[in-house]
Design an enzyme around this catalytic site. Structure first.
Site, PDB file in Angstrom:
ATOM      1  N   ASP A  13       6.541  -9.961  -1.329  1.00  0.00           N
ATOM      2  CA  ASP A  13       7.099 -10.648  -2.480  1.00  0.00           C
ATOM      3  C   ASP A  13       5.901 -11.251  -3.216  1.00  0.00           C
ATOM      4  O   ASP A  13       4.801 -11.332  -2.662  1.00  0.00           O
ATOM      5  CB  ASP A  13       8.065 -11.749  -2.003  1.00  0.00           C
ATOM      6  CG  ASP A  13       8.616 -12.565  -3.156  1.00  0.00           C
ATOM      7  OD1 ASP A  13       8.991 -11.975  -4.185  1.00  0.00           O
ATOM      8  OD2 ASP A  13       8.659 -13.804  -3.022  1.00  0.00           O
ATOM      9  N   ASP A  15       6.103 -14.196  -6.040  1.00  0.00           N
ATOM     10  CA  ASP A  15       6.244 -15.633  -6.293  1.00  0.00           C
ATOM     11  C   ASP A  15       6.350 -16.395  -4.979  1.00  0.00           C
ATOM     12  O   ASP A  15       7.252 -16.141  -4.184  1.00  0.00           O
ATOM     13  CB  ASP A  15       7.504 -15.918  -7.127  1.00  0.00           C
ATOM     14  CG  ASP A  15       7.440 -15.273  -8.501  1.00  0.00           C
ATOM     15  OD1 ASP A  15       6.331 -14.933  -8.942  1.00  0.00           O
ATOM     16  OD2 ASP A  15       8.503 -15.120  -9.126  1.00  0.00           O
TER      17      ASP A  15
END
Length: 225
Positions: A13, A15
């Site tokens: 991922d 963020d």
């Protein structure tokens, strides 16, 4: 052979894992919340983590009970306004914004010949990866528009393994959101949660912060399960 021994790739991922772009999302979404008349709360902010743009907008509009006030075209205009604000903010990113320990972890993975991909709900992920100076580390960045559904659906992490030509059980996914952990687990991959262990209780392995993540720490945690 342990679970760790079959691993050949890692799906990240972005963020909250590679960089703290979440603060920019918060600033941009809060402007939209103000515009539609929704009160901004910590709960609302937390609920947007890992959710795609239109999904996040729907949550903001619903939180203020304004569902009937915005048709699809109005929603698309609001989402575009948010994205314009967000892109202005992320254009200020530099390699100094990589979260603690992540540069070293990526170096460690590449030195050990693991294949790496990005599984972010953000359509801006390629731009951010470039700004951070990390583009050369990743074989692929999954386009969230190319998958049938966003997190917590497993589609994006399934795609993150597929673009590396790996089976799900050969991939470890790293996430900082509960929706992301559900996505990794649903795809049949090993999940590493970074952040509050209570929020990320479904993760196979937990770390409090990015600086704690190393290849050996993951191996030790998996082998001791």
């Amino acid at each position: 052979m342990s679970e760790f021994d079959v691993i050949k790739g890692f799906a990240f991922d972005m963020d909250g894992v590679l960089a703290d772009t979440a603060r920019f999302h918060t600033i941009a979404w809060r402007k939209i919340a103000d515009e539609v008349g929704t009160t901004w709360t910590k709960e609302l902010e937390e609920g947007l983590k890992g959710i795609d743009r239109m999904g996040s907008l729907a949550l903001i509009i619903s939180a203020g009970r304004h569902d009937d006030e915005y048709d699809q075209s109005a929603r698309e205009a609001l989402a575009e306004k948010k994205n314009t604000n967000y892109r202005e903010l992320i254009s200020t990113l530099t390699p100094a914004d990589i979260l603690p320990g992540m540069q070293q972890f990526l170096d460690e993975l590449k030195a050990a010949n693991y294949q790496l991909s990005v599984a972010s709900a953000s359509k801006n992920a390629p731009f951010i990866i470039e700004r951070l100076g990390l583009a050369d580390y990743f074989e692929a960045v999954v386009d969230p528009a190319s998958v049938a559904a966003g997190k917590p659906d497993p589609a994006i992490f399934a795609a993150a393994a597929k673009v590396l030509n790996l089976e799900p059980e050969q991939v470890i996914g790293l996430e900082d959101s509960a929706a992301g952990i559900q996505s990794i687990n649903g795809a049949g991959e090993i999940s590493v949660g970074i952040g509050n262990a209570n929020v990320l209780a479904e993760a196979d392995v937990n770390f409090d912060k990015t600086a704690d993540v190393t290849l050996n720490a993951i191996k030790v945690a998996l082998d001791s399960k």
